[in-house]
Design an enzyme around this catalytic site. Structure first.
Site, short mmCIF file in Angstrom:
data_model
loop_
_atom_site.label_atom_id
_atom_site.label_comp_id
_atom_site.label_asym_id
_atom_site.label_seq_id
_atom_site.Cartn_x
_atom_site.Cartn_y
_atom_site.Cartn_z
N SER A 196 0.86 -1.17 0.04
CA SER A 196 -0.12 0.01 0.09
C SER A 196 0.71 1.34 -0.26
CB SER A 196 -0.90 0.06 1.25
OG SER A 196 -2.08 0.94 1.08
N ASP A 219 -0.23 -4.37 -3.78
CA ASP A 219 -1.29 -3.42 -3.99
C ASP A 219 -0.99 -1.86 -3.62
OD1 ASP A 219 -3.83 -3.81 -4.68
OD2 ASP A 219 -4.65 -4.06 -2.38
N HIS A 274 -7.63 -5.79 -0.24
CA HIS A 274 -6.41 -5.08 0.21
C HIS A 274 -5.90 -5.59 1.51
CE1 HIS A 274 -3.76 -1.65 0.25
NE2 HIS A 274 -3.97 -1.34 1.14
#
Length: 350
Positions: A196, A219, A274
């Protein structure tokens, strides 16, 4: 001026080894409660729910000897996380012969963290900070991203210093001696990885430090990266996305990078969300699932196997490793998934 990290590495088995707590101190429960629930008073309940969880590794175990040095991965956590919340992927990579340094960033993006002051035994805590009112999120997060990337570079400098014989004091006074790494790392084979916010941190670290040969972005949250830096990302990147997080705009930015480097790959693991690339995917019960986000339809162990094997194939290709990870090359092309349910996920103890 220091660094805070948890080190994952292949070690020798030993009877009665201590397993470390997953959430290392109660203060982290308070930080998680604030970030995920918006209420610090929920930390006591959170502590009851997850405070006793342990990571299935040997704490401060003896490093497993190896004739050639271990390749190194610097790992960057996501927004509102901290150094231990990616223990599953870090453990998996270490079990295949990597040393993984999971950083805890001091830019106010961790759920909470702390540093030790010059006065012995004194700690100063750094809380999570939301975007200040009246400030544009991009500029706030972009500044954090650059600090995070610089911390990744400083982590590499730390290990370069250790390899060069420099004594590094550990303010936490652990029993594990960092000097055992002096002749045990191959610092010609170094990668940077993150999830992330950590994914875009890894991209920035590639720009800042030539010694990083490639990056794995789980991600990646592409928003904080300024447009001027896209042409500057010089090395191959593996983007491993989940099915439910990325936007068309974000994927377009990844494709912009892949158009500049033919070795960059973008793959999506179907049936994942996620949070499936964090340890939260393995927490039991619907209540914890609601607290820490949705869960995908793919079994988390299978998702971890696909993610780690794609990363291993990519790392072998770009770090020049003499391993058998090439058997998973098809994952880099998005062809099926070669994960057999009866194949063990790791091969040595940690």
């Amino acid at each position: 001026q220091g660094l805070f990290l948890r080190l994952f590495y292949p070690c020798l088995p030993r009877a009665g080894a201590t397993e470390p707590l997953w959430v290392p101190r109660p203060e982290y429960c308070r930080g998680l409660a604030d970030v995920t629930l918006g209420h610090r008073w929920c930390s006591a309940l959170l502590g009851i729910a997850i405070g006793s969880c342990r990571v299935p590794v040997s704490w401060n175990g003896p490093l497993e000897p190896r004739s050639t040095g271990y390749p190194l991965i610097i790992f960057s956590h996501g927004l509102g996380a901290f150094r231990t919340l990616y223990s599953s992927i870090c453990t998996e990579l270490a079990s295949w012969g990597f040393v993984v340094a999971a950083l805890e960033h001091r830019d106010h993006s961790a759920a909470t963290t702390y540093f030790c002051t010059a006065e012995a035994g004194t700690e100063e805590w750094i809380p999570f900070q939301r975007v200040p009112q009246g400030q544009k999120e991009f500029y706030f997060r972009n500044k954090q991203a650059h600090q995070r990337a610089q911390e990744c570079v400083r982590a590499l400098r730390l290990f370069q210093g250790i390899a060069g014989g420099r004594a590094v004091p550990n303010m936490l006074q652990q029993d594990w001696d960092l000097s055992v790494l002096k002749d045990s790392l191959d610092l010609t084979r170094v990668a940077v990885m993150g999830h992330s916010f950590g994914g875009v941190t890894a991209l920035l670290a590639l720009v800042k430090e030539p010694s990083f040969r490639c990056a794995v972005a789980l991600d990646a949250w592409m928003f904080p990266l300024e447009d001027l830096l896209y042409p500057e990302v010089p090395k191959p990147v593996l983007f491993i996305n989940t099915e439910r997080f990325q936007t068309p705009e974000s994927v377009a930015k990844m494709k912009r990078l892949s158009s500049r480097n033919s070795q960059t790959r973008i793959v999506t693991v179907l049936g994942t969300v996620h949070e499936d690339q964090t340890d939260f995917a393995f927490l039991p019960g619907k209540l914890l699932g609601r607290i820490f986000g949705r869960r995908g339809t793919l079994d988390p162990h299978r998702a971890l196997a696909i993610t780690s094997r794609a990363a291993l194939a990519f790392l072998q290709r770009h770090l020049g490793l003499q391993e058998q990870f090439g058997q998973w090359d098809e994952l880099l092309e998005g062809v099926g998934d070669s994960v057999a349910p009866d194949v063990p996920f790791g091969r040595s103890r940690l």
